[in-house]
Structures are given as C-alpha cells and as structure tokens.
Scaffold this active site. Structure first.
Site, short mmCIF file in Angstrom:
data_model
loop_
_atom_site.label_atom_id
_atom_site.label_comp_id
_atom_site.label_asym_id
_atom_site.label_seq_id
_atom_site.Cartn_x
_atom_site.Cartn_y
_atom_site.Cartn_z
N SER A 99 0.79 -1.24 0.00
CA SER A 99 0.00 0.00 0.00
C SER A 99 0.82 1.28 0.00
O SER A 99 0.25 2.38 -0.09
CB SER A 99 -0.95 0.01 1.20
OG SER A 99 -2.04 -0.86 0.97
N LYS A 102 0.04 3.77 -2.66
CA LYS A 102 -0.98 4.82 -2.56
C LYS A 102 -0.36 6.22 -2.45
O LYS A 102 -1.07 7.22 -2.64
CB LYS A 102 -1.89 4.53 -1.37
CG LYS A 102 -2.71 3.25 -1.51
CD LYS A 102 -3.62 3.04 -0.31
CE LYS A 102 -4.51 1.81 -0.46
NZ LYS A 102 -3.87 0.57 -0.04
N SER A 156 -5.97 3.16 4.71
CA SER A 156 -5.36 2.39 3.63
C SER A 156 -6.41 1.59 2.87
O SER A 156 -6.18 0.44 2.47
CB SER A 156 -4.25 1.46 4.15
OG SER A 156 -3.35 1.12 3.09
#
Length: 321
Positions: A99, A102, A156
């Site tokens: 993640s 991101k 997240s």
C-alpha cells in the site's frame, strides 16, 4: 545470502565514486542523486546498484535482525537536509511496495484533482484479494475527493485508491499509465505499477530508493503531510437514499497510535504503511531530529509487524546521533 550493508556517506561522494568507472560523459554534480541516476541509468545503473549493495557491514546488533536474513528485505535512511545516505541495504532491489503504492495515487490526485469536488460512485469497487482493506462506500454514495483521499491514506482503503484513479483519469487503466509516467519523471526508473492501491501483482514492483523519490515529492503538498500525520479520521458521505454515514478509522501507522514508541529526539511527521502476504510489512516515514534536520526512512519486506517497527526504530535512532 545477501551481503549486509550499512553506510553513512555523502550522496555526491557516492556518485563520484561510481562515476570513476563509468563510460560516457564525465559526472557533473547535480542537485540530487536522483537526477544522476535517472540520466546515467543505462551506462552506470548496474555499477550504481553494486556500489549501494557493497558499502559497509552491519553492526553486530543489526546482523542478528531476522530481516537481514531475508532475500526480500531492503531499507534506506536519508538525511535530506545534509543530502547524505545514512544507511542503505539493497535499496535498488525490485520489491513489492504493497500500500505504499498509494503515495503515488495521492500525489497524482493532488496534482490533477480538487479536494472539494464531489464524487458519486457509479459502481461498486470489486477487489479480488482476500482480506483487502476497503471502506464502506458503495454504488450511489456521494463523497468529496478529500474524504476519499484521507480514507485511502489513513485507513489504507484499497477501494478508495480505485475511486480516485477513476476520478482523476476517467479509468483505472489510464491512471496507471499516469502513475508510471510520473514515476519516470521523478527518476523512479525501477518502478512499475499495475494498480493504484498496491494489491499484489507479480508485475507491480518498485525499490526503496524509488519510493523515497516519490514520497519526497508528495510531502511537498501540505494536504498530504497533514493526512499522513493524522492518527484517526471520520469520513462523512451521503448514500443514494440521502442518509449521512460517518465512518471512523484509525491510522495504520503504529507510531502515531503509540503502539510502538518513537525514539527520543525524533519528531514524527507521518508516512505510509503497506502489508500483503508477498510484500510482507513495509513502511516509509518522514521525520525530523532536534536540530531540525529532515530524514526519510524506508523499510520493505519485514517478516512481521514487530520486525518492521524494530528495524524502523533502529533507523530512526540513527537520526539523533
């Protein structure tokens, strides 16, 4: 087994050393290690990676860290104020970012979007990876870009990354093209994205060094820093039936939640976590010390959450020396 390394070395000195054996144009001192690497990758890239992997030997205490026994572990600590690499362990190895991906999605949203815009979801976001974190948003809900942005970075939420991708580019596929193009512009030449959230794909990879470049660009935006430094958040949106929903969430950064103590003398400005079964536990941070020096630290591929924060804490302790 990988050779274990730690270094404290000027970026300029490192590049100059590398360039002594490079073909092509002689090295010119530029404003960053990134620009040299991007410009000379084809001629000197392999030498550069070799140099980064052979700088020094870890201390006895770090040599016992199980992370350093893994083939999928990397870390990096950069004193951005002094333009120095403080520690580097396989920072050019291609690894899965989970993640932390991101951060790039956030950067493109900040560069091409408007936080006050409203989005009405035209379809449910369907994700195939078991256990993928998602928000409570569904088809027909109306929410602002800012609310989705915060939920993507703080909780997240993987669906929120897709929502922002479609908002910015019109489709997820077009947004992925933007991600890869922006990575190249930033000098992140060992990065390839195939989705906006970091869910596992064998062809979705980056390096600790490339993530540093992307993160450093993102923290130029106050909205990004404010978001990744938040320990919790409540997303408010309206359903198709005009019902207001409040979704509370806490940060995935355990330093912000005091689950793991921040070393004395370190000011935490936040960052981004990442976890998948293949990427393992990952974290990138921006911090400052009492002198006001700014540091970026990256850990990729830690075996467990505890190992992740143990390794990151050791990096952060080096910033106070």
């Amino acid at each position: 087994m990988k050779k274990r390394i730690i270094c404290t070395i000027s970026i300029f000195v490192l590049v100059a050393a590398l360039c002594s054996g490079c073909s092509g144009n002689p090295f010119k001192i530029t404003d960053s290690f990134a620009s040299y690497y991007a410009e000379n990758k084809e001629e000197a890239g392999s030498d550069l990676e070799g140099m980064a992997a052979e700088l020094a030997v870890v201390s006895d205490s770090e040599a016992t860290d199980p992370n350093y026994q893994s083939n999928d572990y990397a870390d990096l600590l950069i004193n951005d104020s002094a333009n120095e690499i403080v520690q580097s362990y396989h920072c050019f190895d291609k690894l899965y970012p989970a993640s932390i991906t991101k951060v790039m999605t956030a950067l493109l949203t900040l560069e091409h979007g408007n936080m006050d815009d409203e989005i009405t979801l035209k379809h449910d976001i369907n994700l195939t990876e078991d256990g993928a974190v998602i928000s409570t948003l569904t088809k027909g809900d109306t929410v602002t870009v800012s609310q989705v942005f915060h939920t993507m970075l703080i909780k997240s939420a993987n669906d929120c990354a897709v929502i922002l991708a479609e908002y910015v580019a019109g489709s997820e596929a077009k947004f992925i093209d933007m991600m890869n193009e922006r990575a190249k512009e930033l000098g992140a030449t060992h990065t390839h994205f195939v989705n906006p959230n970091g869910l596992h794909n064998n062809d979705h990879y980056t390096t600790a060094y490339d993530l540093y470049l992307i993160f450093k660009e993102a923290v130029k935006h106050e909205e990004f820093v404010d978001t990744v430094s938040s320990k919790d958040y409540t997303m408010t949106y309206t359903t198709a039936k005009k019902t207001q929903i409040n979704e509370y969430m806490q940060s995935t950064n355990y330093y912000l939640l005091n689950e793991f103590p921040v070393p004395e003398g370190v000011v935490m400005y936040g960052g981004k976590t990442g976890t998948t079964s293949m990427a393992k536990s990952c974290l990138i941070l921006m911090t400052k010390n009492k002198k006001g020096e700014r540091f970026f630290s990256v850990v990729l591929g830690a075996e467990t959450k505890e190992a992740l924060y143990s390794s990151m804490t050791r990096l952060l302790e080096k910033t106070t020396n």
